[in-house]
Scaffold this active site. Structure first.
Site, PDB file in Angstrom:
ATOM      1  CD  GLU A   4      -3.080  -6.121   4.451  1.00 12.54           C
ATOM      2  OE1 GLU A   4      -3.931  -5.324   4.891  1.00 12.54           O
ATOM      3  OE2 GLU A   4      -1.864  -5.871   4.423  1.00 12.54           O
ATOM      4  CD  GLU A  48      -2.921  -0.983   2.397  1.00 10.94           C
ATOM      5  OE1 GLU A  48      -2.853   0.008   3.153  1.00 10.94           O
ATOM      6  OE2 GLU A  48      -3.812  -1.834   2.484  1.00 10.94           O
TER       7      GLU A  48
HETATM    8  C1  GBH Z   1      -4.089  -2.358   5.721  1.00  9.70           C
HETATM    9  O1  GBH Z   1      -4.227  -1.010   5.480  1.00  9.70           O
HETATM   10  C2  GBH Z   1      -2.668  -2.561   6.176  1.00  9.70           C
HETATM   11  O2  GBH Z   1      -1.882  -3.117   5.146  1.00  9.70           O
HETATM   12  C3  GBH Z   1      -2.542  -3.365   7.422  1.00  9.70           C
HETATM   13  O3  GBH Z   1      -1.254  -3.225   7.932  1.00  9.70           O
HETATM   14  C4  GBH Z   1      -3.620  -2.943   8.387  1.00  9.70           C
HETATM   15  O4  GBH Z   1      -3.472  -3.568   9.631  1.00  9.70           O
HETATM   16  C5  GBH Z   1      -4.952  -3.290   7.781  1.00  9.70           C
HETATM   17  O5  GBH Z   1      -5.117  -2.725   6.536  1.00  9.70           O
HETATM   18  C6  GBH Z   1      -6.138  -2.884   8.617  1.00  9.70           C
HETATM   19  O6  GBH Z   1      -6.255  -1.492   8.696  1.00  9.70           O
HETATM   20  O7  GBH Z   1      -3.902   4.259  12.087  1.00  9.70           O
HETATM   21  O8  GBH Z   1      -5.554   5.814  12.866  1.00  9.70           O
HETATM   22  O9  GBH Z   1      -4.734   5.937  10.624  1.00  9.70           O
HETATM   23  C7  GBH Z   1      -5.472  -0.508   5.091  1.00  9.70           C
HETATM   24  C8  GBH Z   1      -5.452   0.961   5.390  1.00  9.70           C
HETATM   25  C9  GBH Z   1      -4.347   1.533   7.454  1.00  9.70           C
HETATM   26  C10 GBH Z   1      -6.590   2.158   7.056  1.00  9.70           C
HETATM   27  C11 GBH Z   1      -4.524   1.757   8.937  1.00  9.70           C
HETATM   28  C12 GBH Z   1      -6.804   2.378   8.532  1.00  9.70           C
HETATM   29  C13 GBH Z   1      -5.831   2.703  10.645  1.00  9.70           C
HETATM   30  C14 GBH Z   1      -6.355   4.006  11.146  1.00  9.70           C
HETATM   31  N1  GBH Z   1      -5.593   1.159   6.827  1.00  9.70           N
HETATM   32  N2  GBH Z   1      -5.583   2.707   9.212  1.00  9.70           N
HETATM   33  S1  GBH Z   1      -5.062   5.057  11.731  1.00  9.70           S
END
Ligand code: GBH
Length: 442
Positions: free
Chosen positions: A350, A165
């Protein structure tokens, strides 16, 4: 249902290094931008960090054993760059390599196919201090790291992704400021985005001679749907969709930046050299897609371009992240992406959900929401396959509850519960369901 997938279709689970490993200063691992980001006040909602996380670094054997018990045929993990090169450059750290050697030996010994990602957001801090992804030189450093790990692990890794990503790493880290390095600058975001794309191309070039297995990248994708047929809403959805799904994919697959991106952000773009697009568009073998939700969109001109405001769907189910459960979007993304880029192979790198898991006194979680989520999305993949999209693997996010970035340990994505008091792992109902599904019994 299992019968809708070929016998050799891989069913696995995914994790990433900083989210599970812990042991952040063990065996010569250098600090990453996430270690320093977590140490700052006000960055992580529960003031936590990945210092211990799931202590996977010290529990490798039993964690791989658990994968086997769950019947997984593949495992997607990421390599922590600062374990391999503590400062992001120079000779490889033998102890860092040895950790992943042990992981690979155990996976291969049990017949579990390894998929890896070289960059799941844990940039060595020393490179962060030299400007991180804003600095074009970081792309060269990444290529050197990619060369080094591909030479060492070679064909033992079945499928390599350069980045996880890059869109999220660029935007959430450099524009929204919710991820490391915590910047809020459009210029930094655009530079980071371009340099990660460049690093991807240089990385693929560097790895090609070292391994005969598949090379690619993992992108996050979601369709944008207008809330109604008001042309303003449709336009916002179209622009949002282009920015989210094609900004990174178009240059990787030889189309350069979408015109919308250049029109909207051209003035703030970093210096792009003549050969950059050629470098970025290295042929790749496989595309990993992270799919979680869609974006239901209404135009809102108070927001910056693409003026797309996400609105709630009162009729839908939502996960604990506030994300709409929308399985049909996965069929849509797969068929659309295949139509536009026509790649030989896709895998779901994922897919999964955080749900308000309630454990009983035995740490067991009856996560019916997660079972529904996984089942519906597997069906959505089967639909895309029936329409001719070559999808070859599915990785559940995640194997374990883990460190959910800015949200710390407050969200649980695992099919296996982790009790952070004592690091006990307990498979949830979804893990039992998934094992039965894989074995053709669900
Ligand atoms: C994926 O990102 C990631 O590849 C993975 O590592 C992550 O655990 C998973 O999805 C679930 O979120 O940290 O407050 O900004 C998808 C994009 C990245 C969107 C993390 C939400 C968390 C909110 N996501 N984000 S914050």
């Amino acid at each position: 249902m299992r019968s809708q997938f070929e016998d050799n279709f891989l069913f696995g689970a995914a994790t990433s290094a900083y989210q599970i490993e812990g042991a952040t200063s063990t065996d010569g691992r250098g600090p990453s931008i996430w270690d320093s980001f977590c140490a700052k006040q006000g960055t992580i909602v529960d003031k936590s960090s990945g210092d211990i996380a799931c202590d996977h670094y010290n529990r490798l054997g039993s964690d791989v054993g658990l994968m086997k018990e769950l019947g997984l045929s593949a495992y997607r993990f990421s390599i922590a760059w600062p374990r391999i090169q503590a400062t992001g450059q120079g000779a490889a750290n033998p102890k860092g390599l040895a950790f992943y050697d042990r992981l690979l030996d155990q996976l291969l010994g049990l017949g579990i196919t390894p998929y890896t990602t070289l960059y799941h957001w844990d940039l060595p801090l020393a490179l962060g201090e030299k400007g991180g992804w804003e600095n074009r030189d970081t792309a060269e450093r990444f290529a050197d790291y990619a060369h080094c790990v591909s030479k060492h692990f070679g064909d033992r890794i079945a499928n390599w992704a350069t980045f996880n990503e890059p869109r999220c790493a660029a935007f959430v880290g450099h524009l929204e400021g919710r991820h490391a390095p915590g910047l809020k600058s459009l210029k930094a975001t655009l530079a980071a985005a371009h340099h990660m794309l460049l690093a991807h191309g240089l990385g693929v070039q560097a790895m090609r001679g070292n391994t005969k297995t598949k090379l690619g990248i993992v992108l996050d994708m979601k369709p944008y749907h207008a809330i109604d047929d008001d042309p303003a809403n449709e336009l916002a959805a179209r622009h949002g969709d282009t920015i989210f799904n094609h900004w990174f994919a178009d240059p990787i697959f030889g189309k350069g930046y979408p015109v919308e991106v250049v029109e909207a952000f051209g003035d703030a773009m970093p210096l792009i050299q003549d050969t950059d697009f050629k470098t970025i568009a290295q042929p790749i073998d496989s595309l990993g897609i992270n799919y979680y939700t869609r974006n239901l969109t209404r135009a809102n001109h108070k927001l910056p371009y693409p003026h797309a405001e996400e609105v709630k769907n009162p009729a839908a189910r939502y996960s604990d992240m506030g994300w709409e459960v929308f399985p049909a979007g996965l069929t849509e993304i797969l068929t659309r992406i295949h139509q536009r880029y026509n790649l030989p192979d896709y895998y779901i790198a994922e897919n999964g959900g955080a749900f308000p898991d309630k454990a009983n006194e035995d740490n067991f979680v009856n996560d019916a929401d997660r079972i529904y989520y996984m089942e519906q999305h597997l069906q959505a993949i089967a639909k895309a396959k029936a329409q001719g999209v070559p999808v070859s693997a599915y990785m559940a996010w995640s194997l374990l509850d883990n460190f959910e970035w800015g949200l710390g340990y407050t969200k649980r994505f695992g099919i296996v519960r982790v009790d952070y008091q004592n690091q006990t792992r307990t498979p949830k109902a979804s893990a039992h369901w998934y094992r039965d599904f894989i074995n053709g019994k669900a």
